[in-house]
Design a protein around this motif. Structure first.
Motif, PDB file in Angstrom:
ATOM      1  N   PHE A 140       0.866  -1.176   0.000  1.00  0.00           N
ATOM      2  CA  PHE A 140       0.000   0.000   0.000  1.00  0.00           C
ATOM      3  C   PHE A 140       0.900   1.223   0.000  1.00  0.00           C
ATOM      4  O   PHE A 140       1.706   1.427   0.916  1.00  0.00           O
ATOM      5  N   THR A 141       0.781   2.021  -1.043  1.00  0.00           N
ATOM      6  CA  THR A 141       1.617   3.202  -1.205  1.00  0.00           C
ATOM      7  C   THR A 141       0.760   4.441  -0.975  1.00  0.00           C
ATOM      8  O   THR A 141      -0.070   4.776  -1.831  1.00  0.00           O
ATOM      9  N   LEU A 331       6.012   0.197   2.759  1.00  0.00           N
ATOM     10  CA  LEU A 331       7.469   0.191   2.679  1.00  0.00           C
ATOM     11  C   LEU A 331       8.071   1.327   3.496  1.00  0.00           C
ATOM     12  O   LEU A 331       7.370   2.276   3.875  1.00  0.00           O
ATOM     13  N   PRO A 332       9.373   1.244   3.776  1.00  0.00           N
ATOM     14  CA  PRO A 332      10.022   2.266   4.606  1.00  0.00           C
ATOM     15  C   PRO A 332       9.873   3.677   4.039  1.00  0.00           C
ATOM     16  O   PRO A 332       9.766   3.873   2.827  1.00  0.00           O
ATOM     17  N   ARG A 364       0.734  -4.519   7.669  1.00  0.00           N
ATOM     18  CA  ARG A 364       2.028  -4.496   8.351  1.00  0.00           C
ATOM     19  C   ARG A 364       2.852  -3.325   7.804  1.00  0.00           C
ATOM     20  O   ARG A 364       3.190  -3.282   6.623  1.00  0.00           O
ATOM     21  N   SER A 365       3.161  -2.379   8.669  1.00  0.00           N
ATOM     22  CA  SER A 365       3.893  -1.186   8.233  1.00  0.00           C
ATOM     23  C   SER A 365       5.377  -1.297   8.575  1.00  0.00           C
ATOM     24  O   SER A 365       5.745  -1.567   9.720  1.00  0.00           O
ATOM     25  N   PHE A 366       6.211  -1.069   7.554  1.00  0.00           N
ATOM     26  CA  PHE A 366       7.659  -0.987   7.740  1.00  0.00           C
ATOM     27  C   PHE A 366       8.139   0.461   7.615  1.00  0.00           C
ATOM     28  O   PHE A 366       9.331   0.710   7.488  1.00  0.00           O
ATOM     29  N   ALA A 391      18.940  -4.246   2.743  1.00  0.00           N
ATOM     30  CA  ALA A 391      18.476  -4.083   4.122  1.00  0.00           C
ATOM     31  C   ALA A 391      16.986  -4.410   4.242  1.00  0.00           C
ATOM     32  O   ALA A 391      16.560  -5.059   5.210  1.00  0.00           O
ATOM     33  N   PHE A 392      16.187  -3.977   3.273  1.00  0.00           N
ATOM     34  CA  PHE A 392      14.742  -4.211   3.361  1.00  0.00           C
ATOM     35  C   PHE A 392      14.401  -5.680   3.113  1.00  0.00           C
ATOM     36  O   PHE A 392      13.542  -6.249   3.797  1.00  0.00           O
TER      37      PHE A 392
END
Length: 406
Positions: A140-141, A331-332, A364-366, A391-392
């Motif tokens: 989800f962006t 995503l981060p 789930r949020s990173f 890293a991700f």
């Protein structure tokens, strides 16, 4: 007999003038269509070039659906494209005794309205082979779901639906709006899936894209610009030397849609890349990129568009039809450059709660993961190759290994 078909004496009026008018109209329309198709041909305006990565990935769906190992798919935007290393994910899972085959289905330029149609094609391919996904990670962006992003996509909506949809999708549109459905059918079957609006849109983009980009007024960093100019030819030559027979592709089957791993590059090349991304993160470039993300996508205020949020929910539900586990991931975020106020956070939380409520999928949020720092990005939104994506991907392995073991 009506006066339109007879004279005062009762004789039938000649049809010749009407036939000529009709013939001229058909010739004119045919000529216009021929000119459009000819222009599209020489401009390479077709789905294979406009959506090259999507087209290549779709061509491999039958093979992916026949994979014997459990299949994992990361599906999302260009941020997924940049951030997920498929081959590294599989290798590190195998080291934990977990056999999977993962694929990077991240595509730039596709908002959730378009992702809905693409996810239907993925579903169709898997169901045709009676195959299920072990895990689908659906990105989800936030910036992809705003009113600003939807407004910017209007010139290409019908063409993209024609490219990504099939006959049944267009028929569904026609049942709701006959005029629009007919127009989409013409675009798909007569115009090589490219509308006149799309041609104009892309011509305008090529001519005015740089001028339309906002500027923060920060002077260029001459030292970093000079270093970048020095490194680019070195990186190009390094790739040619290290991979002389590499496949010419945007979505590469050998890399499962991802990019090369660090272990595949020479130490000298990796050092050049480290310097290159550092040079690219100049204050001027990052500030300008942030303003562009605000202008095009409302990245900080996040005024969400209902059509796009609903499209994202449909996308998740499409994946749930053929997946054992579907999770929504964020995503981060590059904290140095992208900030949100309290109201934007409230809007985001409300949308995420709605997604979880209407789909039942785990969200789930990173975004705030401490493992990812601003030095892992190459601009304000995308993770960098050989650093950020490593890293991700490692973070995803640590997160999902316990779930896949069960």
């Amino acid at each position: 007999m009506s006066s339109s078909t007879s004279s005062s004496s009762g004789e039938i009026a000649p049809r010749g003038p009407y036939v000529k008018v009709l013939a001229v109209m058909l010739l004119g329309m045919g000529g216009a269509l021929a000119l459009l198709l000819t222009f599209g041909y020489f401009a390479r305006a077709n789905a294979a070039n406009i959506l090259e990565r999507v087209t290549e990935a779709r061509s491999y769906l039958p093979q992916i659906a026949e994979e014997e190992k459990p299949v994992v798919m990361a599906f999302g935007s260009s941020m997924t494209d940049a951030g997920f290393l498929s081959t590294m994910f599989d290798r590190d899972m195998a080291a934990r005794g977990i056999e999977v085959k993962s694929y990077n289905f991240g595509f730039g330029g596709l908002n959730p309205y378009f992702q809905d149609y693409l996810s239907r094609r993925i579903r169709d391919a898997f169901q045709a082979k009676d195959k299920r996904l072990e895990l689908a990670m659906i990105e989800f962006t936030p910036l992809q779901n705003t009113k600003a992003r939807w407004k910017g996509a209007q010139p290409v909506v019908d063409s993209y639906v024609a490219m990504l949809g099939d006959g049944s999708d267009i028929w569904d549109v026609a049942k709701e709006d006959l005029t629009r459905g007919s127009r989409m059918a013409v675009i798909k079957y007569l115009r090589n899936e490219v509308s006149a609006e799309m041609v104009t849109f892309y011509l305008g983009s090529e001519m005015f894209s740089e001028r339309s980009r906002p500027s923060a007024g920060i002077p260029p960093d001459e030292e970093k610009d000079a270093l970048e100019d020095e490194l680019v030819p070195k990186l190009v030559q390094a790739y040619e030397d290290e991979f002389p027979d590499d496949e010419d592709c945007d979505w590469c089957w050998a890399r499962q849609g991802g990019t090369l791993m660090r272990e595949q590059r020479k130490p000298e090349t990796l050092e050049w890349f480290r310097q290159y991304w550092e040079a690219r993160r100049s204050e001027q470039r990052m500030a300008d990129d942030r303003l562009w993300r605000i202008q095009c996508c409302d990245i900080e205020e996040l005024d969400f568009e209902e059509e796009l949020v609903a499209g994202f929910i449909r996308t998740v539900k499409n994946f749930q039809e053929f997946s054992d586990r579907v999770e929504v991931v964020l995503l981060p975020r590059n904290h140095d450059w992208i900030q949100r106020g309290p109201e934007a956070w409230q809007r985001l939380e409300a949308v995420l709660e709605r997604i979880e409520r209407e789909t039942g999928a785990t969200v789930r949020s990173f975004e705030d993961s401490p493992e990812i720092t601003p030095q892992h990005f190459h601009d304000t939104t995308h993770l960098s190759p050989y650093e950020g994506n490593v890293a991700f991907t490692n973070l995803l392995v640590e997160t999902y290994a316990p779930l896949l073991q069960r």
